[in-house]
Design an enzyme around this catalytic site. Sequence first.
Site, PDB file in Angstrom:
ATOM      1  N   SER A 191     -18.587 -16.816  17.323  1.00  0.00           N
ATOM      2  CA  SER A 191     -19.026 -18.010  16.625  1.00  0.00           C
ATOM      3  C   SER A 191     -20.213 -17.692  15.727  1.00  0.00           C
ATOM      4  CB  SER A 191     -19.335 -19.122  17.639  1.00  0.00           C
ATOM      5  OG  SER A 191     -19.489 -20.358  16.997  1.00  0.00           O
ATOM      6  N   HIS A 217     -11.796 -23.207  19.690  1.00  0.00           N
ATOM      7  CA  HIS A 217     -13.057 -22.522  19.443  1.00  0.00           C
ATOM      8  C   HIS A 217     -13.788 -22.303  20.764  1.00  0.00           C
ATOM      9  CE1 HIS A 217     -16.372 -21.265  16.833  1.00  0.00           C
ATOM     10  NE2 HIS A 217     -17.171 -21.800  17.754  1.00  0.00           N
ATOM     11  N   ASP A 220      -8.916 -24.423  15.954  1.00  0.00           N
ATOM     12  CA  ASP A 220     -10.342 -24.247  15.658  1.00  0.00           C
ATOM     13  C   ASP A 220     -10.603 -24.660  14.217  1.00  0.00           C
ATOM     14  OD1 ASP A 220     -12.966 -23.425  15.314  1.00  0.00           O
ATOM     15  OD2 ASP A 220     -12.591 -21.319  15.761  1.00  0.00           O
TER      16      ASP A 220
END
Length: 322
Positions: A153, A281, A251
């Site tokens: 991320s 995600h 995501d």
Amino acid sequence: MTIHPEIAKILATLPAPDGSPLNPEAMRAGGAAMVAPPEVRLPLHSVQDATAVTPSGEVPVRIYTPAEADAYGLLVYFHGGAFFLGSLDTHDHVARSLAKETGHKVISVGYRLAPEASFPAGLDDCYGVVRWAAEHRGNLGWDGKNLAVAGDSSGGNFVAAVTARAHDDGFPAITHQILFYPSLDLDFDVDRYGSLRENAEGYGLETAGLLPFNSFYLQSGADPADPLVSPIKRQDLAGLPPALVITAEHDPLRDEGELYGLRLREAGVNVAVSRYEGANHGFVQNFSWIPEFYRPFEETAAFLSKSAGLSGNAGLQGSAAQ
């Protein structure tokens, strides 16, 4: 493919966003409360806390040694958390799994968090630790071969920015970059990528939350058009190290990660992109207990085992998990 049923069960328990201002301290406390106790964590040969002395200051690191050996490849890991969440503890299990599967000594970086330290503090810490690792090769037992950087991320954002800085500084030691569902474009125009609309709601990370989540990092006045803030905006990607990009089907950030992989390939960089079907995600951190979602660690190991990266004709790979 629909969201994995085990992920769906968890998503169904989450409260709907109510538009309240984010509270970093409370959210950090919530994350810390979910950390597994030491006695149930994946055992390794050794796990040691240390301090890396860098140009940006003293940075806490945690060093994971998978097994006793004469020398190791090194992997420097940057945890995710939208630049204001996450810690050495919340992502301890990710670092342990990376060490176990790759056989590399993993150095997890406890970089400074926003809003207390906004851009470029965390980036400076991450870059400083990579250079520290190369400079302390003897103490770390580096075999002089692989020096990889990996992150999930916002940590994936740091991976891309660190490799770009290293390239521009003439620092050639980084051999591989591994990005798990990276956040590479902090310009959150919802029409920029199809996945921002396709996966806007109902999958944990929501498109409407991207701007408030990342605003802490940007509050120093950082420009989302700056390639060190939004690495996908870098014009010339030639000469960067081989890359493995892991994305998740459900995501909002999926398409920017896959576009980064495509642009790397077009620039002549060896790259593989794997989209995990049924995943959302954060799945590497949150759902690696599901067997098919543990596979990114094994995929990372296979990627690193290729001393020169992937072959020049590897291109973009298909879905890695069904």
